[in-house]
Design a protein around this motif. Structure first.
Motif, short mmCIF file in Angstrom:
data_model
loop_
_atom_site.label_atom_id
_atom_site.label_comp_id
_atom_site.label_asym_id
_atom_site.label_seq_id
_atom_site.Cartn_x
_atom_site.Cartn_y
_atom_site.Cartn_z
N ARG A 191 -53.79 -84.12 -31.11
CA ARG A 191 -54.65 -83.21 -30.80
C ARG A 191 -56.01 -84.18 -30.69
NH1 ARG A 191 -52.90 -77.43 -33.00
NH2 ARG A 191 -51.10 -77.35 -31.54
N ASP A 230 -52.23 -78.02 -38.50
CA ASP A 230 -52.43 -76.72 -37.67
C ASP A 230 -53.73 -76.03 -38.07
OD1 ASP A 230 -51.62 -74.47 -36.19
OD2 ASP A 230 -51.54 -73.38 -38.04
N ASP A 272 -57.60 -76.22 -35.33
CA ASP A 272 -58.49 -75.13 -34.80
C ASP A 272 -59.87 -75.37 -35.17
OD1 ASP A 272 -56.12 -73.87 -34.10
OD2 ASP A 272 -56.91 -71.92 -34.74
#
Ligand code: IPM
Ligand code: MN
Length: 361
Positions: A108, A250, A254
């Protein structure tokens, strides 16, 4: 331009909510890139998601997984339906693909493009440019655990955090290699909670140090996840590559998405370097915007960019990234409904940009 014998087979799963709208724009840009850069591809579309589940109670048949194994990549829109209980589609489709295809890295990038507003005051694009390597097939996501005396006042619930030496090592090694390829600061941070998770994250620390011996050119750093959250806000420029376990990855991604401009731009890749990888915008299915031509497709377009980079089409990926940067400079905001453009107009804008590069070169 046409390249001989290369034809990528891409499984496309538009999924739920705004997934199909986002995927459509990603495909539009993929088509433009293929015309300009001369690669061929074939799309095989699958309708897995909430609607199919409500019709047939089927999430993802084994036969689909077998087909995916033969593909070059998977492009996923979004999974999540308001009429389906939370967890069913996520576990039955998204996590199932990640686990079954052994996509052991969730990659990511957190990158602030010029012209994009970040909620971090005084931070500029050069300050926000790092990548999170999230372990993607272990940790708290294994679903190992159970209940004891469920529903009584003595109820016990156990959820195991699984870390295997092999699983941790391959993820960490991928992160070191990536740090080299990035050629940025040659700096890697292990994000853990070794002060509390004295077994799991002790294994992570030892593995990180041992693998690190093979990378003397890379500066290693350890940081607890709570501190990482603080620094991502205060000093994001400190980071180059962050490697971390599934659950922490995770959560911090965000936060990463928000500092790079929001869910409208954040994308990720679920990578199996030896198998089939899957690329997705990470924002979810956003049911309230469905069918309104309002959401930002740049996250899906960015997922398409990552997919092409993974497939070795680097020039195509670079031209898409430039198209994204161009679109970022034109959009009033990256948030749904506030862009000053519709979803399809943003897709058109990037596709046109990608085609124009052909004329110039
Ligand atoms: C993500 C999502 C998933 C995850 C959910 C939908 C299961 O939040 O891709 O980050 O937790 O991995
Ligand atoms: Mn998430």
């Amino acid at each position: 331009m046409q390249k001989a014998n290369i034809k990528f087979k891409i499984a496309v799963l538009p999924g739920d909510g705004t997934g199909p709208e986002a995927v459509k724009e990603g495909m539009k840009v993929l088509e433009a890139a293929s015309e300009v850069h001369g690669f061929q591809y074939e799309v095989i579309e699958y309708d897995f998601g909430g609607d199919r589940y409500l019709r047939s109670k089927e999430t993802l048949p084994d036969s689909a997984l077998e087909e995916f194994r033969k593909m070059d990549a998977i492009f996923l829109g979004a999974i999540g339906h308001p009429d389906v209980a939370p967890g069913i589609l996520e576990r039955g489709i998204l996590l199932r693909i990640r686990f079954a295809l052994d996509q052991y890295v969730n990659l990511r990038p957190v990158k602030l493009h010029p012209g994009v507003r970040t909620p971090l005051r005084d931070k500029r694009p050069e300050d926000i440019d790092f990548v999170v390597v999230r372990e993607n097939t272990e940790g708290l996501y294994c679903g190992v655990g159970g209940f004891f005396k469920k529903g009584t006042e003595d109820e016990v619930a156990v959820q195991e955090m699984i870390s295997t030496r092999k699983g941790v090592e391959r993820c960490i090694r991928y992160a070191y290699e990536l740090t080299r390829r990035r050629k940025k600061n040659y700096h890697i941070t292990l994000c853990d909670k070794a002060n509390v998770l004295t077994y799991s994250h002790d294994l992570w620390r030892r593995t990180f140090a041992e693998v690190g011996k093979d990378y003397p050119d890379i500066k290693q750093e350890y940081a607890f996840v709570d501190a990482v959250c603080m620094w991502m806000v205060k000093n994001p420029e400190w980071f180059d590559t962050i490697v971390t376990c599934n659950m922490f990855g995770d959560i911090i991604t965000d936060l990463g998405a928000v500092i790079q401009g929001g869910m409208g731009i954040a994308a990720g890749g679920n990578i199996n370097p030896q198998g089939t990888s899957m690329f997705e915008p990470i924002g979810g299915s956003a049911p309230k915007y469905t069918g309104r031509n309002m959401i930002n497709p740049l996250a899906a377009i960015s997922a398409c960019q990552m997919m092409l980079e993974h497939l070795g089409e680097e020039a195509a990926a670079t031209s898409i990234e430039k198209g994204i940067v161009y679109a970022c400079s034109r959009l009033k905001s990256l948030s749904a409904g506030e862009m000053g453009y519709t979803t399809s107009e943003v897709g058109d804008m990037v596709a046109a940009f990608v085609r124009k590069i052909k004329i110039k070169t």
